[in-house]
Design an enzyme around this catalytic site. Sequence first.
Site, PDB file in Angstrom:
ATOM      1  N   LYS A  15       0.897  -1.131  -0.133  1.00 56.35           N
ATOM      2  CA  LYS A  15       0.089   0.042  -0.099  1.00 56.35           C
ATOM      3  C   LYS A  15       1.054   1.280  -0.181  1.00 56.35           C
ATOM      4  O   LYS A  15       0.631   2.247  -0.864  1.00 56.35           O
ATOM      5  CB  LYS A  15      -0.773  -0.025   1.068  1.00 56.35           C
ATOM      6  CG  LYS A  15      -2.081   0.867   1.317  1.00 56.35           C
ATOM      7  CD  LYS A  15      -2.748   0.688   2.484  1.00 56.35           C
ATOM      8  CE  LYS A  15      -3.446  -0.681   2.924  1.00 56.35           C
ATOM      9  NZ  LYS A  15      -4.059  -0.335   4.098  1.00 56.35           N
TER      10      LYS A  15
ATOM     11  N   LYS B   3       1.810  -4.108  11.080  1.00 63.25           N
ATOM     12  CA  LYS B   3       0.604  -4.227  11.676  1.00 63.25           C
ATOM     13  C   LYS B   3       0.729  -4.650  13.078  1.00 63.25           C
ATOM     14  O   LYS B   3       1.401  -5.707  13.398  1.00 63.25           O
ATOM     15  CB  LYS B   3      -0.262  -5.016  10.728  1.00 63.25           C
ATOM     16  CG  LYS B   3      -1.804  -4.824  10.895  1.00 63.25           C
ATOM     17  CD  LYS B   3      -2.018  -3.546  10.267  1.00 63.25           C
ATOM     18  CE  LYS B   3      -3.733  -3.431   9.737  1.00 63.25           C
ATOM     19  NZ  LYS B   3      -3.849  -2.344   8.761  1.00 63.25           N
TER      20      LYS B   3
END
Length: 471
Positions: free
Chosen positions: A93, A105
């Site tokens: 991304k 994450k």
Amino acid sequence: MSENLTFTENVYKNFDRAIARLNLPRGLAEKIKVCNSMIQFSFPVRDGDGFRIVNAYRAEHSVHKRPTKGGIRYEVHVNADEVVALATLMTLKCAVVNVPFGGAKGGIRIDPRKESAEFIERATRRYTAELYYKNFIGPGVDVPAPDMGCGEREMAWIADTYATLAHHDVDHLACVTGKPVAQGGISGRKEATGRGVQFGIRELFRSADDVKGCGLSAGLGGKRVVVQGLGNVGYHAAKFLAEEDGCRIVGICERDGAIWNDAGLDVDAVRRHMDETNGGVKGFPGATYFEDGDKVLCGPCDILVPAALENQITEANADRIQARIIAEAANGPTTAAASERLFQRGVIVIPDLYLNAGGVTVSYFEWSKNLAHIRFGRLEKRLEEGRTHRLMQAIERLTDRRFGDDEFTNVARGADEIDRVRAGLDDTMRTSYAEIRTAQRRFPGIDLRTAAYIVAIDKVATSYMQLGVWP
Ligand code: GLU
């Protein structure tokens, strides 16, 4: 995930499709694909007169750029595979939207809807301390942000805990993004992912050529939209799309079922109803309620916006979906196999790694602002105003005509932080879309997802080669 693949395996499948088109040195694709590090830890959190053990995770997928970046998911089912998949998506991304971070994450295995604010605060502060002592947080190391189940409040706790531990670090505010504006956050971050979804969909609809393959006309006017999930991302995406001239939200799916109204739903009213009834869409006046959300998910509409969990569009429902465009506001809502089926049916999927990148893009602006220690526009706002003012006065002199007072003020007004954030996000979404379309034209017969993966992997590969990591 369905089709017997885990979330990570689904991401890898998409990855492999892109790799097959790229001519990378042996081993580099594998290097880009694997997760660099992943910590899994447990800690006790005081609960009444005892303790409860909380399990938590943080994955740093790629360190080709530092810091690594990505949200923290507060969710009772969060697990190692999910966190790794989401961290991988973050790397891709960031590359797609030219944000100079590696991907990461985190996850805290609690159900925030069932826990007290005190418990969540204790868990958040302890999680931050664990990351700090493991060197998994810091402005130049790894910078968390909100994800499912948390928001500004939790980010403020993280910033405060980090500041206490790293009081020597003048840049401590840049250790996390998505903070409240009054505590080092940036205007427009909260709605950024939803705003990016709106901008990204707009890009596709800008050209008749880009949408004709799926049988739709250009422009958002007259388009019917179904949104799955009215959390922070889904709510803002729905609200902004409903503001587009002639575009209407005909269906909303939530945990307790779904509602439909051909004439269009009032998104704010639905959200208020959910708040008042403590959760669901059931009982919302002026709409038909369906207990089975799939009925609305597969209902007659033009655009379907999955904005909830991964693994929502699978081989089990892909053929029944009537939408001609799937706009992935969530991470990983469509399995790799379902994507293939939809592609064969001429349905366009605007992929997650591009479409929901608005959040991390504005996080990048927030991080930069924290490091600069100055609000965007503080030096230029009056300068811009003065310059435009003088220009307008010159026009008045030359034409011998006068601007109205309102016109004068509106045109001459210098840009505020929110104007700059919005313009920066719009520019990002436009540039990236153009890059993805260029890749799609270069390799005829591929879908937008594969094109976006190609764009991202190519950039990460170049980065490794420039770093000299790869000969
Ligand atoms: N959690 C968001 C995402 O999945 C935002 C990440 C960030 O801002 O770092 O993109």
